[in-house]
Motif scaffolding. Structure first.
Motif, short mmCIF file in Angstrom:
data_model
loop_
_atom_site.label_atom_id
_atom_site.label_comp_id
_atom_site.label_asym_id
_atom_site.label_seq_id
_atom_site.Cartn_x
_atom_site.Cartn_y
_atom_site.Cartn_z
N HIS A 194 32.45 -27.52 -7.41
CA HIS A 194 32.40 -26.08 -7.65
C HIS A 194 31.35 -25.75 -8.73
N GLU A 195 31.30 -26.58 -9.75
CA GLU A 195 30.32 -26.34 -10.82
C GLU A 195 28.89 -26.47 -10.30
N ILE A 196 28.64 -27.47 -9.45
CA ILE A 196 27.29 -27.66 -8.89
C ILE A 196 26.92 -26.46 -8.01
N ILE A 197 27.88 -25.99 -7.20
CA ILE A 197 27.61 -24.84 -6.33
C ILE A 197 27.33 -23.59 -7.15
N CYS A 198 28.11 -23.37 -8.21
CA CYS A 198 27.90 -22.17 -9.06
C CYS A 198 26.54 -22.23 -9.76
N ASP A 199 26.18 -23.43 -10.25
CA ASP A 199 24.87 -23.58 -10.89
C ASP A 199 23.75 -23.30 -9.91
N ALA A 200 23.89 -23.82 -8.68
CA ALA A 200 22.86 -23.59 -7.65
C ALA A 200 22.76 -22.12 -7.31
N ARG A 201 23.91 -21.45 -7.23
CA ARG A 201 23.90 -20.00 -6.94
C ARG A 201 23.19 -19.23 -8.05
N ASP A 202 23.57 -19.50 -9.31
CA ASP A 202 22.97 -18.78 -10.44
C ASP A 202 21.47 -19.03 -10.51
N THR A 203 21.07 -20.28 -10.31
CA THR A 203 19.65 -20.62 -10.37
C THR A 203 18.88 -19.94 -9.24
N THR A 204 19.47 -19.92 -8.04
CA THR A 204 18.81 -19.30 -6.90
C THR A 204 18.66 -17.79 -7.11
N GLU A 205 19.69 -17.16 -7.67
CA GLU A 205 19.61 -15.73 -7.96
C GLU A 205 18.52 -15.45 -8.98
N ARG A 206 18.41 -16.32 -9.99
CA ARG A 206 17.37 -16.12 -11.00
C ARG A 206 15.98 -16.31 -10.41
N LEU A 207 15.85 -17.31 -9.53
CA LEU A 207 14.56 -17.52 -8.86
C LEU A 207 14.19 -16.34 -7.98
N TYR A 208 15.19 -15.79 -7.31
CA TYR A 208 14.93 -14.62 -6.46
C TYR A 208 14.45 -13.44 -7.31
N ALA A 209 15.10 -13.24 -8.47
CA ALA A 209 14.68 -12.15 -9.36
C ALA A 209 13.27 -12.38 -9.88
N LEU A 210 12.94 -13.64 -10.19
CA LEU A 210 11.58 -13.96 -10.65
C LEU A 210 10.56 -13.66 -9.57
N LEU A 211 10.86 -14.05 -8.33
CA LEU A 211 9.94 -13.79 -7.22
C LEU A 211 9.79 -12.29 -6.99
N GLU A 212 10.88 -11.54 -7.12
CA GLU A 212 10.80 -10.09 -6.98
C GLU A 212 9.86 -9.49 -8.02
N ASN A 213 10.01 -9.94 -9.27
CA ASN A 213 9.13 -9.46 -10.34
C ASN A 213 7.68 -9.86 -10.06
N LEU A 214 7.50 -11.10 -9.60
CA LEU A 214 6.14 -11.59 -9.33
C LEU A 214 5.49 -10.79 -8.21
N LEU A 215 6.24 -10.52 -7.15
CA LEU A 215 5.70 -9.73 -6.04
C LEU A 215 5.40 -8.30 -6.47
N THR A 216 6.29 -7.73 -7.28
CA THR A 216 6.05 -6.37 -7.78
C THR A 216 4.78 -6.32 -8.61
N TRP A 217 4.63 -7.30 -9.52
CA TRP A 217 3.44 -7.34 -10.38
C TRP A 217 2.18 -7.53 -9.54
N SER A 218 2.26 -8.41 -8.53
CA SER A 218 1.10 -8.66 -7.67
C SER A 218 0.72 -7.41 -6.90
N ARG A 219 1.69 -6.70 -6.35
CA ARG A 219 1.40 -5.46 -5.62
C ARG A 219 0.82 -4.40 -6.54
N LEU A 220 1.31 -4.37 -7.77
CA LEU A 220 0.79 -3.41 -8.74
C LEU A 220 -0.67 -3.71 -9.07
N GLN A 221 -1.02 -5.00 -9.24
CA GLN A 221 -2.40 -5.39 -9.54
C GLN A 221 -3.35 -4.99 -8.41
N ARG A 222 -2.86 -5.04 -7.18
CA ARG A 222 -3.71 -4.75 -6.02
C ARG A 222 -3.63 -3.29 -5.58
#
Length: 391
Positions: A194-222
């Protein structure tokens, strides 16, 4: 600033003969030039350094320092080395003309002077001088832009290196955890799985948020993000974001309040400003400990509208503040409950605010809290008559 075409050219005329001067000055003044006069080589150098002429008409045969020597000395002065010099001379030998060019002259007219010829040569060299100055200015601008571009590219290279690390490390952790689940499932207890699954979920959510920010910043630059500024009341945006984070605030036992009591209007893009408020409020919650407080405010000032988000959190040092909005530096401070940041959010906020004509500043004291202030120009229209976008 007046364009160079609207500024009267300054001509320095150097001749020791009063009759020559009088005739030449009458001819030149009719063209609208501003005229300076010198009657010796020494006086010519002083006048030129003080008056900064656009062109010099210089007699060759003068007592004391002749025109050739005067020109040579002028060309050793930084302020005069590019000023065109046209010699006026009765000398007609080729050797004398060569001597004049070697001294630094750009042209010559022979005496007795033909005023139409003098004016034609003066206008030609003034045009050439103006074009030369414009080319020099363009060259300096290009050099400056090139330096800025190099600095920006270096910053972006460092930024992408940081982002690559931020993506690679969490992904490696997720992969390792998933491999443990698939390869050693029977050796792990239910709580460990359960701990491994929760860690994977939290990490994946954080990565998704990072990618969202990165895509937003990239679209803004262009320039791919739609920008539709309208009259906008800030107060409902503050209220909605307070409600949005109410559960998180209650979980961390943090009090949030919004102090604006009347409509506060700015002219801005609603989704952008909403994203900024949401991001800054999320950060304030992240870095504020239990029993702390966060205050959202908006007020009209003499020259601007100020929107502020202040917390009683952990604060930041002066060193951290100095690199807060830099692309080439990663700010990776965990929250008071161990929350992980996604990165890039503050850079997106800054660019959104500046896109809407505003500015952002930060005040912080370690251990006492942080305040982000956004300032927007007052809209020139009558706020009471503006159609406000509903929040």
């Amino acid at each position: 600033m007046l364009s160079q075409e609207l500024v009267k050219p300054v001509i320095l005329v150097v001749d020791d003969n009063p009759m020559n001067l009088q005739v030449l000055l009458e001819s030149l003044k009719q063209t609208g030039f501003k005229i300076l006069v010198a009657r010796s080589g020494e006086s010519a150098i002083q006048q030129a350094e003080y008056g900064k002429p656009d062109l010099i008409l210089l007699d060759v045969m003068m007592p004391g320092m002749d025109g050739f020597e005067t020109c040579r000395r002028m060309k050793t002065r930084e302020a005069l080395k590019d000023t065109p010099v046209i010699f006026m001379t009765a000398l007609t030998e080729i050797s004398d003309k060569v001597k004049g060019f070697q001294a630094g002259g750009v042209d010559y007219v022979t005496k007795p002077l033909h005023h139409e010829e003098v004016l034609a040569r003066v206008r030609t060299h003034l045009t050439m001088r103006r074009l030369q100055q414009q080319l020099q200015e363009q060259h300096l601008l290009l050099q400056e832009k090139h330096a800025q571009l190099q600095a920006l590219n270096a910053s972006k290279d460092k930024f992408f290196s940081i982002i690559s690390h931020d993506l690679r490390s969490p992904l490696s952790a997720v992969i390792t955890g998933l491999r443990m689940l698939t390869d050693s499932k029977n050796e792990l207890s239910d709580s460990e799985q359960h701990e491994i699954i929760c860690d994977a979920r939290d990490t994946t959510e954080r990565l998704y948020a990072l990618l969202e920010n990165l895509l937003t910043w990239s679209r803004l630059q262009r320039g791919l993000i739609e920008f539709a500024p309208r009259p906008l009341d800030v107060r409902p945006l503050l209220e909605q974001n307070v409600k949005l984070f109410a559960a998180t605030a209650a979980q961390k036992q943090i009090a949030i309040r919004q102090t604006a009591t009347e409509p506060i209007l700015i002219y801005a893009d609603r989704p952008m400003i909403d994203a900024v408020i949401r991001n800054l409020l999320s950060n304030a919650l992240k870095f504020t400990a239990a029993h702390g407080s966060i205050t959202l405010s908006a007020a009209q000032q003499d020259d601007a509208i100020e929107v502020a988000i202040a917390d009683t959190g952990i604060g930041m040092s002066a060193e951290t503040l100095a690199r807060l909005f830099r692309l080439d530096v990663r700010y990776d401070q965990p929250g008071t409950a161990g929350e992980k940041g996604t990165g890039l959010g503050l850079n997106v906020c800054k660019e959104f605010i500046e896109k809407n004509g505003g500015s952002i500043s930060v005040e912080s004291v370690p251990g006492a809290g942080t305040t982000f202030r956004m300032r927007f120009p007052k809209h020139c229209g009558d706020h009471e008559s503006m159609a406000v976008i509903p929040a």
